[in-house]
Design an enzyme around this catalytic site. Sequence first.
Site, PDB file in Angstrom:
ATOM      1  N   LYS A  31       0.843  -1.204   0.000  1.00  0.00           N
ATOM      2  CA  LYS A  31       0.000   0.000   0.000  1.00  0.00           C
ATOM      3  C   LYS A  31       0.881   1.258   0.000  1.00  0.00           C
ATOM      4  O   LYS A  31       0.609   2.224  -0.713  1.00  0.00           O
ATOM      5  CB  LYS A  31      -0.939  -0.015   1.221  1.00  0.00           C
ATOM      6  CG  LYS A  31      -2.008  -1.105   1.112  1.00  0.00           C
ATOM      7  CD  LYS A  31      -2.803  -1.313   2.393  1.00  0.00           C
ATOM      8  CE  LYS A  31      -3.753  -2.495   2.246  1.00  0.00           C
ATOM      9  NZ  LYS A  31      -4.537  -2.792   3.454  1.00  0.00           N
ATOM     10  N   GLN A  75      -4.166  -1.714   9.887  1.00  0.00           N
ATOM     11  CA  GLN A  75      -4.160  -3.013   9.218  1.00  0.00           C
ATOM     12  C   GLN A  75      -4.709  -4.094  10.160  1.00  0.00           C
ATOM     13  O   GLN A  75      -4.340  -4.177  11.324  1.00  0.00           O
ATOM     14  CB  GLN A  75      -2.735  -3.362   8.757  1.00  0.00           C
ATOM     15  CG  GLN A  75      -2.630  -4.617   7.904  1.00  0.00           C
ATOM     16  CD  GLN A  75      -3.318  -4.508   6.541  1.00  0.00           C
ATOM     17  OE1 GLN A  75      -3.508  -3.418   6.011  1.00  0.00           O
ATOM     18  NE2 GLN A  75      -3.703  -5.632   5.974  1.00  0.00           N
ATOM     19  N   ASP A  98     -10.285   2.981   4.766  1.00  0.00           N
ATOM     20  CA  ASP A  98     -10.723   1.600   4.566  1.00  0.00           C
ATOM     21  C   ASP A  98     -12.246   1.457   4.553  1.00  0.00           C
ATOM     22  O   ASP A  98     -12.760   0.385   4.237  1.00  0.00           O
ATOM     23  CB  ASP A  98     -10.195   0.721   5.714  1.00  0.00           C
ATOM     24  CG  ASP A  98      -8.976  -0.082   5.310  1.00  0.00           C
ATOM     25  OD1 ASP A  98      -8.879  -0.462   4.134  1.00  0.00           O
ATOM     26  OD2 ASP A  98      -8.135  -0.336   6.186  1.00  0.00           O
TER      27      ASP A  98
HETATM   28  N1  GUN Z   1      -6.679  -7.006   6.341  1.00  0.00           N
HETATM   29  C1  GUN Z   1      -7.055  -7.683   5.232  1.00  0.00           C
HETATM   30  N2  GUN Z   1      -7.585  -6.841   4.312  1.00  0.00           N
HETATM   31  C2  GUN Z   1      -7.524  -5.610   4.857  1.00  0.00           C
HETATM   32  C3  GUN Z   1      -7.921  -4.314   4.387  1.00  0.00           C
HETATM   33  O1  GUN Z   1      -8.442  -4.124   3.276  1.00  0.00           O
HETATM   34  N3  GUN Z   1      -7.682  -3.283   5.255  1.00  0.00           N
HETATM   35  C4  GUN Z   1      -7.127  -3.467   6.487  1.00  0.00           C
HETATM   36  N4  GUN Z   1      -6.959  -2.396   7.268  1.00  0.00           N
HETATM   37  N5  GUN Z   1      -6.769  -4.654   6.951  1.00  0.00           N
HETATM   38  C5  GUN Z   1      -6.969  -5.714   6.127  1.00  0.00           C
END
Ligand code: GUN
Length: 272
Positions: A31, A75, A98
């Site tokens: 990311k 995350q 998110d």
């Molecule tokens: N863990 C797995 N997919 C995601 C996501 O799209 N965002 C976040 N913050 N954690 C994740």
Amino acid sequence: MQLTKKEIRAPHLSAILVGELGPSSTYVNNKIKACHEVGFASSLYKYPENVSEQVLLDKVKELNENDDIDGFIVQLPLPAHINVEKIIEAIDPAKDADGFHPINLGKMAKNLPALVSATPKGIMEMLKYYQIETAGKHCVVLGRSQIVGLPVSILLGRKSYPGDCTVTLAHSKTKNIAGITQQADILIAAIGSPHFIKEDMVKEGAVIIDVGTNSIPDPGKKSGYRLTGDVDFERVAPKCSAISPVPGGVGLMTIAALLQNTMQAAKERRKF
Ligand code: GUN
């Protein structure tokens, strides 16, 4: 839009990462890398596995209040001693890149402008890009997670394109899963079980979107592991009219959608 030409500083995405185990740090690094690629600013805050809930809540508050930051993510998963809902609810919904905050989830369900969860948003973009017909189709979503299954089932049932599907949300307590997946015109596999979907579980001509991100042992790889989806791609692909691969499918769309959300958050906050 060329922000730099207009002398508007680039959007800034922050990420909070707890622990070093599992694939989370790879996802977060991807990311951050994507931010660099599109010219966004980024920052990463790493904490050890035993970090306290209060330390994370304080960091969330600081990021909420920091005017330089347009959006941020925490995350997931978080260690068991942290109350995930408490952390998510502490995020300013306007910076919730998110789209996990209940305010954003609720607005999304009501078809109001919102920051939509990155993976479901990426899946919708994928359906749109490939001009997959969705109206009146039977869409089976496997898995009811807050991150993918629940929001994508809402999006596909909404009165819009992509959408207007008849949605079945199947999960761990669902009986006769194969009998249900066989009826799917569109199958979204998000259960986290490697190669769970076999060729006898899908209808001829189905569209399959594989959201699985399973690490399986692979002695041929330097890491000893490789990423694989929830679908047995080799055997299922010949039956499908379209199927997304893992890696190189939904994961890339999630990152693109996260960047879009960051841009959306920046525009709404800074009014450009
Ligand atoms: N863990 C797995 N997919 C995601 C996501 O799209 N965002 C976040 N913050 N954690 C994740």
